[in-house]
Design a protein around this motif. Sequence first.
Motif, PDB file in Angstrom:
ATOM      1  N   UNK A   1      43.202  39.934  37.488  1.00 35.34           N
ATOM      2  CA  UNK A   1      43.998  40.890  36.722  1.00 35.34           C
ATOM      3  C   UNK A   1      43.122  42.101  36.413  1.00 35.34           C
ATOM      4  N   UNK A   2      43.715  43.271  36.410  1.00 34.68           N
ATOM      5  CA  UNK A   2      42.975  44.484  36.065  1.00 34.68           C
ATOM      6  C   UNK A   2      42.819  44.528  34.552  1.00 34.68           C
ATOM      7  N   UNK A   3      41.580  44.347  34.109  1.00 31.09           N
ATOM      8  CA  UNK A   3      41.266  44.428  32.682  1.00 31.09           C
ATOM      9  C   UNK A   3      40.103  45.382  32.505  1.00 31.09           C
ATOM     10  N   UNK A   4      39.905  45.804  31.274  1.00 28.21           N
ATOM     11  CA  UNK A   4      38.760  46.673  30.986  1.00 28.21           C
ATOM     12  C   UNK A   4      37.459  45.974  31.359  1.00 28.21           C
ATOM     13  N   UNK A   5      37.349  44.694  31.045  1.00 27.28           N
ATOM     14  CA  UNK A   5      36.125  43.954  31.349  1.00 27.28           C
ATOM     15  C   UNK A   5      35.907  43.835  32.855  1.00 27.28           C
ATOM     16  N   UNK A   6      36.974  43.598  33.612  1.00 29.35           N
ATOM     17  CA  UNK A   6      36.860  43.499  35.063  1.00 29.35           C
ATOM     18  C   UNK A   6      36.309  44.802  35.635  1.00 29.35           C
ATOM     19  N   UNK A   7      36.857  45.929  35.189  1.00 22.12           N
ATOM     20  CA  UNK A   7      36.411  47.232  35.693  1.00 22.12           C
ATOM     21  C   UNK A   7      34.963  47.497  35.284  1.00 22.12           C
ATOM     22  N   UNK A   8      34.614  47.189  34.056  1.00 16.19           N
ATOM     23  CA  UNK A   8      33.221  47.376  33.611  1.00 16.19           C
ATOM     24  C   UNK A   8      32.256  46.510  34.418  1.00 16.19           C
ATOM     25  N   UNK A   9      32.652  45.274  34.687  1.00 21.36           N
ATOM     26  CA  UNK A   9      31.804  44.377  35.479  1.00 21.36           C
ATOM     27  C   UNK A   9      31.720  44.818  36.933  1.00 21.36           C
ATOM     28  N   UNK A  10      32.700  45.564  37.406  1.00 26.60           N
ATOM     29  CA  UNK A  10      32.703  46.018  38.794  1.00 26.60           C
ATOM     30  C   UNK A  10      31.750  47.196  39.025  1.00 26.60           C
ATOM     31  N   UNK A  11      31.456  47.974  38.020  1.00 30.70           N
ATOM     32  CA  UNK A  11      30.623  49.178  38.188  1.00 30.70           C
ATOM     33  C   UNK A  11      29.275  48.868  38.831  1.00 30.70           C
TER      34      UNK A  11
END
Length: 76
Positions: A54-64
């Motif tokens: 799921x697209x979450x803020x944490x997922x995006x932050x961890x992807x950087x």
Amino acid sequence: MNVIEGEELTREELIEDYICQAFVLGLGTRVPSNCVLTFMIKSVIISVDESGAEITEQYVRDYIPKFIDNLYRQNF
């Protein structure tokens, strides 16, 4: 649910919002250029689609950091 003036955000808008928050509020720096931001958004979408996450803020932050690692590997 994120809402702007009563409308739901698209996946791209949601990811862009999370990336901008991470850079400006988390790192205290400017947002990447438009072409880099667009590439980053597309990369997150591919990762989400492949993982089924799921697209979450944490997922995006961890992807950087993964995104930065991938850029490095492409250039060397």
